[in-house]
Design an enzyme around this catalytic site. Structure first.
Site, PDB file in Angstrom:
ATOM      1  N   ASP A 115      -4.964   7.995  15.136  1.00  0.00           N
ATOM      2  CA  ASP A 115      -4.679   8.439  16.506  1.00  0.00           C
ATOM      3  C   ASP A 115      -5.000   9.929  16.650  1.00  0.00           C
ATOM      4  O   ASP A 115      -5.523  10.376  17.674  1.00  0.00           O
ATOM      5  CB  ASP A 115      -3.211   8.151  16.844  1.00  0.00           C
ATOM      6  CG  ASP A 115      -2.843   6.717  16.486  1.00  0.00           C
ATOM      7  OD1 ASP A 115      -3.549   5.808  16.936  1.00  0.00           O
ATOM      8  OD2 ASP A 115      -1.886   6.513  15.713  1.00  0.00           O
ATOM      9  N   HIS A 160       3.109   4.557  16.299  1.00  0.00           N
ATOM     10  CA  HIS A 160       1.738   4.066  16.423  1.00  0.00           C
ATOM     11  C   HIS A 160       1.786   2.803  17.286  1.00  0.00           C
ATOM     12  O   HIS A 160       2.040   1.707  16.790  1.00  0.00           O
ATOM     13  CB  HIS A 160       1.148   3.778  15.035  1.00  0.00           C
ATOM     14  CG  HIS A 160      -0.190   3.103  15.111  1.00  0.00           C
ATOM     15  ND1 HIS A 160      -1.315   3.740  15.520  1.00  0.00           N
ATOM     16  CD2 HIS A 160      -0.555   1.822  14.848  1.00  0.00           C
ATOM     17  CE1 HIS A 160      -2.332   2.893  15.511  1.00  0.00           C
ATOM     18  NE2 HIS A 160      -1.889   1.725  15.100  1.00  0.00           N
TER      19      HIS A 160
END
Ligand code: NAX
Length: 329
Positions: free
Chosen positions: A161, A189
């Site tokens: 990410d 996440h």
């Protein structure tokens, strides 16, 4: 010649495993002077064992100079015995008939078993990275089942990410990814994660003065959160090489340091920034001397707090479900 480090990788015959193992063996993760004993864990069924054997044959065929030993097993105790690093990639994917709670329960069984094996047989200072989803909560489970290991050593992957955010920003303001400093992705996440540009700079200039807030909130944040889905739509399969690359970045930074740069790791909260202690949460960290520290003292406004609250809620709901499972296991 250095003593070999043992790296245990689960889900070795999967997509990410296939990208990850060869780069580890080539020295991308621990450096070109670090010999490696690689041990792969797969599920205990004929197809998985056979596929892992095939990967092992290909590793042999590369004649990697750093690869001291390679083994493949379906016994977690064999895989994690004396391991220095564990990369827990293998997990149960969600199928159409599964509710979220079913997925959590199926994965909880895997991470309870692996956490216990790590506790019993790994090196006491083993470093653990959980990639398999839901990775924050799976890392929490493994940590809870390994009371002899420093809780700090159980981390989850949010580096993908982080890397995705870096490239989106670099492309938007037309700079190199290496020009960007101070960026991080907070939280879980999943759909609620928060890529934070408010403390980041490009060559000393605040990124927030180079972009408009509408792009940030209406474009960047959903693009990063939805990137996994966009890759599946485009490629027909979920992210694999980029996930393997992020796993390598995560461990390399942790072991070899992040050169005073902020990187994102999901780690057990120490209560910083009002995140409940013990939740595995994406934080800005700096790595040095084989350790990481959560970056303290960043200004947190109401805007951050709103995003934090969503992530805390998501993680606390998962924790409530898996706490019951751990207690019964
Ligand atoms: P694959 O389904 O291709 O491979 C998973 C492998 O794990 C399979 O070979 C399976 O047999 C094995 N496995 C399952 N249970 C196991 C167990 N108990 N012990 C050992 N091996 C086991 O999935 P892949 O695309 O490689 O993804 C692996 C995991 O990474 C998934 O949970 C996925 O959701 C997660 N991801 C996490 C990311 C992150 O940023 N944290 C991004 C990429 C990826 O989506």
């Amino acid at each position: 010649m250095k003593t070999p480090m043992k790296v245990a990788v689960t889900g070795a015959a999967g997509q990410i495993g296939y990208s990850l193992l060869f780069r580890i063996a080539a020295g991308d993760m621990l450096g070109e002077d670090q010999p490696i004993d690689l041990c792969m864990l797969e599920r205990d069924n004929e197809a998985s064992i056979k596929a892992a054997r095939g990967v092992m044959m290909e590793l042999d065929d590369c004649a990697f100079p750093l690869l001291n030993k390679v083994c493949s097993t379906s016994d977690p105790s064999e895989c994690f015995r004396d391991a220095d690093i564990a990369m827990l990639v293998g997990a149960r994917p969600r199928t159409a008939d599964m509710q979220r709670a079913d997925l959590l329960a199926a994965n909880a069984q895997i991470f309870v078993q692996q956490g216990r094996a790590i506790n019993n047989v790994a090196k006491p200072d083993i470093k653990v990275l959980v990639v398999g989803n839901p990775c924050n909560t799976n890392a929490y489970i493994a940590r809870k089942c390994a009371p002899n290991i420093n809780p700090k050593n159980f981390t989850a992957m949010m580096r993908l990410d982080h890397n995705r955010t870096l490239t989106q920003v670099a492309q938007k303001i037309n700079c190199k990814v290496t020009d960007i400093e101070g960026l991080c992705v907070w939280g879980n996440h999943g759909g609620t994660m928060f890529p934070d540009l408010t403390h980041s700079t490009v060559k000393g200039k605040p990124v927030m003065t180079m972009i408009d807030k509408t792009w940030y909130l209406s474009d960047l944040v959903p693009t990063v959160a939805g990137r996994g889905g966009a890759i599946i739509k485009a490629r027909g399969h979920s992210s694999a090489a980029s996930a393997a690359n992020a796993a390598i970045d995560h461990i390399r930074s942790w072991i070899k340091g992040s050169n005073d740069q902020i990187v994102t790791m999901a780690v057990p909260s120490d209560g910083s920034y009002g995140i409940p202690e013990g939740l595995t949460f994406g934080f800005p960290v700096v790595c040095k001397d084989g350790d990481y520290e959560i970056v303290k003292g960043l200004e947190i406004d109401d805007f951050h707090k709103e995003f934090f609250a969503k992530n805390i809620k998501a993680l606390e709901e998962e924790k409530a479900i898996v706490d019951e499972i751990i207690a019964k296991s």
